[in-house]
Design a protein around this motif. Structure first.
Motif: not given
Ligand code: PLP
Length: 347
Positions: A154-165
């Motif tokens: 699966n792919s992770f959600k863009h907004n969650e990855m960006i928040e994490l970064i």
């Protein structure tokens, strides 16, 4: 994000890299007697371009990033190892990784004597952003995520990855080895807004060039300069540079292969759904499917006995009784399906 100077190991920050003959003279000449090369067996008698200029210019156009934002390595293995070497002090710093994920981050960390804090995904294989951030301490220099993730698909959600970064103090390494098979776009478009992001891609999967060993890292020119400083001077050989340039000319073929693979993935899913022994087929944005079956070890052995090798992921976190199946050619996929159907009829 902390400053790069705070994040990079001090000995790497001050390192004076090896300077090859080809770096000290970069113009065109007719006689090269500076590198102790042989004059015979042209063109392989010459050292390769240490900075892979032509190749990076091509990749730069393809990916829409500046050549100064590209590092090329001997597979993705090389940037994974170099990032750990550049940022993590052995026996002192640590890195954070999701679990389950690609095994190479752990191995590279072990080789470099770096502790790994593994943070499980949720049962549906989603990112647990809070847990990842809570795992971080003052010595957490790197955070590895992989999207689409191996082996979950699966792919992770863009907004969650960006928040994490944005929230993480160190460098986030996002492995996009399977991005060409994904319905979600790459995070490359956000690179300029995220100075602590490193994106890994590879020629090993969609480009069908695993045997050549060419991996890419995309990041700020400052991070790329650090990787360039510590790589082996001639890390990409002439044959690889030439062959990849040639493949980049027929990117239509690659696009076609990707399309067929995605098609085959859907067909495989539909066929597997009909089988009662397959209790779960996870959503996939990659060139493989992760499935669950009551007795994964049995099915795995049955397939091995029929000369079909899949990846038994039964023993890794959250993947009890799971098997990862690569999407092959139509004929290979049919052979696998026949064998699983046969197995089902015996059990
Ligand atoms: C296959 C794979 C790679 C590719 O590694 P190379 O060294 O470039 O062949 C990278 N990351 C993940 C998650 C993979 O599954």
């Amino acid at each position: 994000m902390k400053s790069l100077k705070e994040l990079v190991r001090p000995n790497i920050f001050t390192l004076k890299p090896y300077s090859s003959a080809r770096e000290e003279f970069t113009g065109e000449a007719s006689v090269y007697l500076d590198s102790n090369e042989s004059p015979y067996n042209v063109p392989y008698n010459r050292y390769p371009d240490p900075h892979q200029k032509r190749l990076k210019e091509r990749i730069s156009k393809l990916k829409g990033v500046d050549p100064s934002q590209i590092f090329l390595g001997n597979g993705s293995d090389e940037p994974i190892d170099l990032l750990i070497k550049a940022f993590c002090k052995p026996n002192e710093d640590n890195l954070i990784s999701i679990e389950p994920t690609y095994g190479m981050y752990q191995v590279a960390a072990d080789i470099n004597n770096i502790a790994v804090k593994r943070v499980p995904l949720t049962v549906r294989f989603e990112l647990d952003t809070n847990a990842l951030l809570q795992a971080a301490d003052n010595h957490s220099k790197l955070l590895f995520i992989c999207s689409p993730n191996n082996p979950t698909g699966n792919s992770f959600k863009h907004n969650e990855m960006i928040e994490l970064i944005n929230a993480f103090d160190g460098i986030v390494v996002l492995d996009e080895a399977y991005i060409d098979f994904s319905s979600q776009p790459s995070l490359l478009a956000y690179l300029h807004k995220l100075p602590n992001l490193v994106i890994l891609q590879t020629f090993s999967k969609a480009w069908a060039l695993a045997g050549l060993r060419l991996g890419m890292a995309f990041a700020s020119p400052e991070i790329i300069a650090i990787l360039n400083k510590i790589k082996y001077p001639y890390n990409i050989n002439i044959l690889t540079q030439e062959k990849v340039l040639e493949m980049l000319k027929n990117s239509d073929t690659t696009a076609q292969w990707v399309k067929i693979t995605i098609d085959e993935r859907q067909k495989m899913r539909a066929e597997l759904e009909k089988l009662t022994i397959i209790t779960e087929i996870y959503p996939s944005e990659a060139n493989f499917l992760l499935i669950r079956t009551p007795k994964a070890n049995d099915l795995y052995s049955y397939l091995v006995n029929h000369k079909i090798i899949v990846r038994n992921r039964s023993n890794i976190a959250l993947c009890n009784n799971c098997i990862r199946i690569t999407i092959g050619s139509t004929a290979e996929n049919q052979q696998l399906l026949r064998a699983i159907k046969q197995y089902q009829s015996f059990t």
